[in-house]
Design a protein around this motif. Structure first.
Motif, PDB file in Angstrom:
ATOM      1  N   GLY A 144     -33.186  -3.151   2.120  1.00  0.00           N
ATOM      2  CA  GLY A 144     -32.137  -2.480   2.712  1.00  0.00           C
ATOM      3  C   GLY A 144     -31.629  -1.530   2.102  1.00  0.00           C
ATOM      4  O   GLY A 144     -30.477  -0.818   2.590  1.00  0.00           O
ATOM      5  N   ARG A 145     -32.081  -1.133   1.040  1.00  0.00           N
ATOM      6  CA  ARG A 145     -31.604  -0.043   0.309  1.00  0.00           C
ATOM      7  C   ARG A 145     -32.881   0.721  -0.651  1.00  0.00           C
ATOM      8  O   ARG A 145     -33.920   0.144  -0.885  1.00  0.00           O
ATOM      9  N   SER A 146     -32.643   1.940  -0.829  1.00  0.00           N
ATOM     10  CA  SER A 146     -33.649   2.594  -1.453  1.00  0.00           C
ATOM     11  C   SER A 146     -33.613   2.493  -3.045  1.00  0.00           C
ATOM     12  O   SER A 146     -32.581   2.091  -3.807  1.00  0.00           O
ATOM     13  N   ALA A 147     -34.884   2.461  -3.637  1.00  0.00           N
ATOM     14  CA  ALA A 147     -34.982   2.360  -4.932  1.00  0.00           C
ATOM     15  C   ALA A 147     -34.619   3.792  -5.890  1.00  0.00           C
ATOM     16  O   ALA A 147     -34.721   3.858  -7.113  1.00  0.00           O
ATOM     17  N   ARG A 148     -34.323   4.684  -5.037  1.00  0.00           N
ATOM     18  CA  ARG A 148     -34.434   6.187  -5.627  1.00  0.00           C
ATOM     19  C   ARG A 148     -33.103   6.637  -5.475  1.00  0.00           C
ATOM     20  O   ARG A 148     -32.902   7.666  -6.041  1.00  0.00           O
ATOM     21  N   THR A 149     -32.333   6.504  -4.396  1.00  0.00           N
ATOM     22  CA  THR A 149     -31.184   7.071  -4.069  1.00  0.00           C
ATOM     23  C   THR A 149     -30.061   6.033  -3.421  1.00  0.00           C
ATOM     24  O   THR A 149     -30.587   5.333  -2.948  1.00  0.00           O
ATOM     25  N   THR A 150     -28.916   6.460  -3.735  1.00  0.00           N
ATOM     26  CA  THR A 150     -27.867   6.077  -2.992  1.00  0.00           C
ATOM     27  C   THR A 150     -27.410   6.560  -1.804  1.00  0.00           C
ATOM     28  O   THR A 150     -26.403   6.054  -0.919  1.00  0.00           O
ATOM     29  N   ASN A 151     -28.151   7.703  -1.523  1.00  0.00           N
ATOM     30  CA  ASN A 151     -27.678   8.549  -0.078  1.00  0.00           C
ATOM     31  C   ASN A 151     -28.738   8.135   0.604  1.00  0.00           C
ATOM     32  O   ASN A 151     -29.719   8.678   0.756  1.00  0.00           O
ATOM     33  N   ASP A 152     -28.618   7.396   1.830  1.00  0.00           N
ATOM     34  CA  ASP A 152     -29.358   7.106   2.747  1.00  0.00           C
ATOM     35  C   ASP A 152     -30.106   8.156   3.500  1.00  0.00           C
ATOM     36  O   ASP A 152     -31.103   8.319   4.316  1.00  0.00           O
ATOM     37  N   ARG A 153     -29.088   9.551   3.673  1.00  0.00           N
ATOM     38  CA  ARG A 153     -29.444  10.442   4.543  1.00  0.00           C
ATOM     39  C   ARG A 153     -30.880  11.215   3.896  1.00  0.00           C
ATOM     40  O   ARG A 153     -31.559  11.899   4.480  1.00  0.00           O
ATOM     41  N   GLU A 154     -30.863  11.056   2.507  1.00  0.00           N
ATOM     42  CA  GLU A 154     -32.054  11.649   1.872  1.00  0.00           C
ATOM     43  C   GLU A 154     -33.258  11.035   2.234  1.00  0.00           C
ATOM     44  O   GLU A 154     -34.606  11.357   2.018  1.00  0.00           O
ATOM     45  N   LEU A 155     -33.281   9.666   2.894  1.00  0.00           N
ATOM     46  CA  LEU A 155     -34.448   8.731   3.399  1.00  0.00           C
ATOM     47  C   LEU A 155     -34.946   9.588   4.563  1.00  0.00           C
ATOM     48  O   LEU A 155     -36.242   9.200   4.971  1.00  0.00           O
ATOM     49  N   VAL A 156     -34.207  10.256   5.366  1.00  0.00           N
ATOM     50  CA  VAL A 156     -34.720  10.758   6.757  1.00  0.00           C
ATOM     51  C   VAL A 156     -35.648  11.846   6.655  1.00  0.00           C
ATOM     52  O   VAL A 156     -35.111  12.915   5.845  1.00  0.00           O
ATOM     53  N   ARG A 157     -36.465  12.022   7.361  1.00  0.00           N
ATOM     54  CA  ARG A 157     -37.400  13.147   7.282  1.00  0.00           C
ATOM     55  C   ARG A 157     -36.803  14.258   7.807  1.00  0.00           C
ATOM     56  O   ARG A 157     -36.045  14.184   8.961  1.00  0.00           O
ATOM     57  N   ALA A 181     -32.999   0.287   9.931  1.00  0.00           N
ATOM     58  CA  ALA A 181     -32.909   1.419  10.667  1.00  0.00           C
ATOM     59  C   ALA A 181     -31.651   2.301  10.313  1.00  0.00           C
ATOM     60  O   ALA A 181     -30.528   1.612   9.923  1.00  0.00           O
ATOM     61  N   PHE A 182     -31.914   3.613  10.054  1.00  0.00           N
ATOM     62  CA  PHE A 182     -30.537   4.287   9.563  1.00  0.00           C
ATOM     63  C   PHE A 182     -30.608   5.585  10.160  1.00  0.00           C
ATOM     64  O   PHE A 182     -31.487   6.244  10.411  1.00  0.00           O
ATOM     65  N   GLU A 183     -29.313   5.861  10.889  1.00  0.00           N
ATOM     66  CA  GLU A 183     -29.129   7.181  11.537  1.00  0.00           C
ATOM     67  C   GLU A 183     -27.905   7.793  10.783  1.00  0.00           C
ATOM     68  O   GLU A 183     -26.905   7.112  10.567  1.00  0.00           O
ATOM     69  N   SER A 184     -28.028   9.209  10.532  1.00  0.00           N
ATOM     70  CA  SER A 184     -27.036   9.769   9.952  1.00  0.00           C
ATOM     71  C   SER A 184     -25.594   9.577  10.530  1.00  0.00           C
ATOM     72  O   SER A 184     -25.510   9.865  11.783  1.00  0.00           O
ATOM     73  N   GLY A 185     -24.593   9.146   9.933  1.00  0.00           N
ATOM     74  CA  GLY A 185     -23.228   8.948  10.593  1.00  0.00           C
ATOM     75  C   GLY A 185     -22.957   7.507  11.135  1.00  0.00           C
ATOM     76  O   GLY A 185     -21.956   7.356  11.508  1.00  0.00           O
ATOM     77  N   GLN A 186     -24.039   6.700  10.983  1.00  0.00           N
ATOM     78  CA  GLN A 186     -23.921   5.356  11.525  1.00  0.00           C
ATOM     79  C   GLN A 186     -24.420   4.490  10.692  1.00  0.00           C
ATOM     80  O   GLN A 186     -25.025   4.603   9.603  1.00  0.00           O
ATOM     81  N   PRO A 187     -23.969   3.131  10.697  1.00  0.00           N
ATOM     82  CA  PRO A 187     -24.176   2.237   9.739  1.00  0.00           C
ATOM     83  C   PRO A 187     -25.691   1.606   9.876  1.00  0.00           C
ATOM     84  O   PRO A 187     -26.088   1.664  10.999  1.00  0.00           O
ATOM     85  N   LYS A 188     -26.286   1.282   8.787  1.00  0.00           N
ATOM     86  CA  LYS A 188     -27.638   0.737   8.890  1.00  0.00           C
ATOM     87  C   LYS A 188     -27.795  -0.420   9.500  1.00  0.00           C
ATOM     88  O   LYS A 188     -26.831  -1.275   9.624  1.00  0.00           O
ATOM     89  N   GLU A 205     -25.999  -8.865   8.117  1.00  0.00           N
ATOM     90  CA  GLU A 205     -25.081  -7.974   7.204  1.00  0.00           C
ATOM     91  C   GLU A 205     -26.098  -7.582   6.028  1.00  0.00           C
ATOM     92  O   GLU A 205     -25.877  -6.466   5.612  1.00  0.00           O
ATOM     93  N   ARG A 206     -26.620  -8.388   5.224  1.00  0.00           N
ATOM     94  CA  ARG A 206     -27.426  -8.073   4.151  1.00  0.00           C
ATOM     95  C   ARG A 206     -28.718  -8.639   4.241  1.00  0.00           C
ATOM     96  O   ARG A 206     -28.994  -9.843   4.401  1.00  0.00           O
ATOM     97  N   LEU A 207     -29.855  -8.052   3.864  1.00  0.00           N
ATOM     98  CA  LEU A 207     -31.148  -8.552   3.925  1.00  0.00           C
ATOM     99  C   LEU A 207     -31.397  -9.413   2.570  1.00  0.00           C
ATOM    100  O   LEU A 207     -32.206 -10.215   2.543  1.00  0.00           O
ATOM    101  N   LEU A 208     -30.462  -9.012   1.568  1.00  0.00           N
ATOM    102  CA  LEU A 208     -30.562  -9.897   0.320  1.00  0.00           C
ATOM    103  C   LEU A 208     -30.189 -11.365   0.616  1.00  0.00           C
ATOM    104  O   LEU A 208     -30.512 -12.184  -0.234  1.00  0.00           O
ATOM    105  N   ASP A 209     -29.632 -11.776   1.559  1.00  0.00           N
ATOM    106  CA  ASP A 209     -29.172 -12.825   2.022  1.00  0.00           C
ATOM    107  C   ASP A 209     -29.923 -13.737   3.001  1.00  0.00           C
ATOM    108  O   ASP A 209     -29.905 -14.853   3.121  1.00  0.00           O
TER     109      ASP A 209
END
Length: 370
Positions: free
Chosen positions: A49-62, A86-93, A103-107
């Motif tokens: 549920g998170r990127s290995a390269r950035t904390t800014n999910d907006r950078e993941l959107v093409r 799924a992530f949309e800018s301005g919306q929660p994942k 809430e969390r894939l880790l769980d």
């Protein structure tokens, strides 16, 4: 459990892609900038549920798109499963497990564990202690999922104590209430220290052995370095009490497990300061592989290894030893600019994929073998 298929849409450089992974080693080849690292990041994103390269999910959107979605399909003894993010800018994942929002894939029980090697992750060796603390806590959670709650409980107690210190410093509260939070912080802190010490103990011997096998000489070692010397909650509580005046002067809690560190050494010297780039790379690789072995020995699960550009600075002998460590034990995905850099990549048990201009396809050799 193993990852069977990855599907993504508008993720970084990919408009769309669907990839099937092998049960063992998968090698992804392509020129620099083709999108190999983005493919690994998509796998990590879909499993955690998170990127290995950035904390800014907006950078993941093409570029030019609004929404990205990654789906990871797995197989386990109890059948097939699906994870999606799924992530949309301005919306929660939007995180889903078998069609149910979570809430969390880790769980999620049975989620594939993943461990990633990226050149950027050298900061784990040479960066700040906070990165290494966070990493230790991730290893604890992977070894003993229920113990992840200890770290959260400590963080909550620390936040409450810091808030109280700030109020006392501003004249809005009495210092008489501070010992109660010393006690609470110490209770969770000692448990957290014990978890971290146990995690590193499970890795230490394996780390030294694997590091030596990969060619890192000089008696490489990993050790947990707690800030506190307390043996129990009472001892940590006393240490906190001794620092009341200093904490009130600074405005925050200066002592405790939130100041711990992980020591990675060679010839008893910190690799952070005295290791070469090549030695630091080998150290990180050995640490991740040692953690993988420790997790596999503790749980009925072998983390999937995602290794980006790991072969470029290894000689042929070390490349061969790395492949030996990976093959036959769980799943691994390696990216490379040249298939010849991965010994045994031509084997029938290796899945080969090629990436070109944001398009992923089966390598020609794999297609002929099929």
């Amino acid at each position: 459990m193993r990852i069977v298929r990855l599907a993504l849409r508008n993720f970084r450089s990919y408009p769309t892609a669907e990839v099937e992974l092998g049960a063992g080693l998968t090698v992804v080849s392509g020129r620099n900038g083709a999108g190999k690292t983005n493919l690994l990041d998509a796998l990590y994103f879909g499993c955690t549920g998170r990127s290995a390269r950035t904390t800014n999910d907006r950078e993941l959107v093409r570029f030019g798109e609004q929404v990205t979605r990654v789906v990871v399909m797995t197989e386990a003894d109890d059948g097939a499963h699906e994870l999606s993010v799924a992530f949309e800018s301005g919306q929660p994942k939007r995180l889903m497990a078998d069609g149910v929002r979570v809430e969390r894939l880790l769980d999620v029980p049975g989620r594939p564990l993943v461990s990633v090697f990226l050149p950027d992750r050298l900061e784990l060796v040479k960066g700040t202690p906070s990165l290494r603390r966070a990493h230790i806590d991730q290893v604890v959670a992977a070894l003993w999922p229920a113990r992840a709650a200890t770290r959260r409980a400590y963080a909550q107690a620390l936040a409450q104590r810091n808030a109280l210190v700030a109020r006392i410093r501003a004249g809005g509260a009495s210092a008489a209430s501070l010992p109660a939070w010393d006690r609470e912080l110490a209770r969770h802190g000692v448990a957290l220290m014990a978890d971290r010490a146990a995690a590193i103990e499970s890795v230490q011997t394996r780390f030294g052995t694997i590091a030596g096998e990969l060619g890192l000489d000089g008696d490489p070692a990993v050790a947990y370095r707690p800030r506190s010397r307390a043996a129990d909650a009472g001892g940590l509580e006393e240490e906190l009490a001794e620092r009341h005046a200093s904490d009130l002067e600074r405005g925050f809690t200066q002592h405790g497990p939130h100041r711990d560190d992980l020591a990675l050494t060679r010839e008893r010297r910190e690799l952070r300061a005295y290791g070469s780039q090549g030695q630091q790379r080998l150290t990180l690789l050995a640490l991740l592989l040692a953690e993988r072995e420790a997790i596999a020995a503790t749980r009925d699960a072998v983390p999937v290894m995602l290794l980006d550009d790991v072969m470029s600075e290894l000689d042929r002998e070390r490349r061969g030893r790395l492949v030996e460590l990976l093959r036959g034990v769980g799943q691994s995905v390696i990216t490379t600019t040249d298939l010849e850099h991965v010994p045994g990549a031509e084997g029938a048990d290796v899945t080969r994929l090629s990436v070109r201009d944001g398009v992923v396809g089966a390598d020609a050799q794999t297609e002929r073998a099929a």
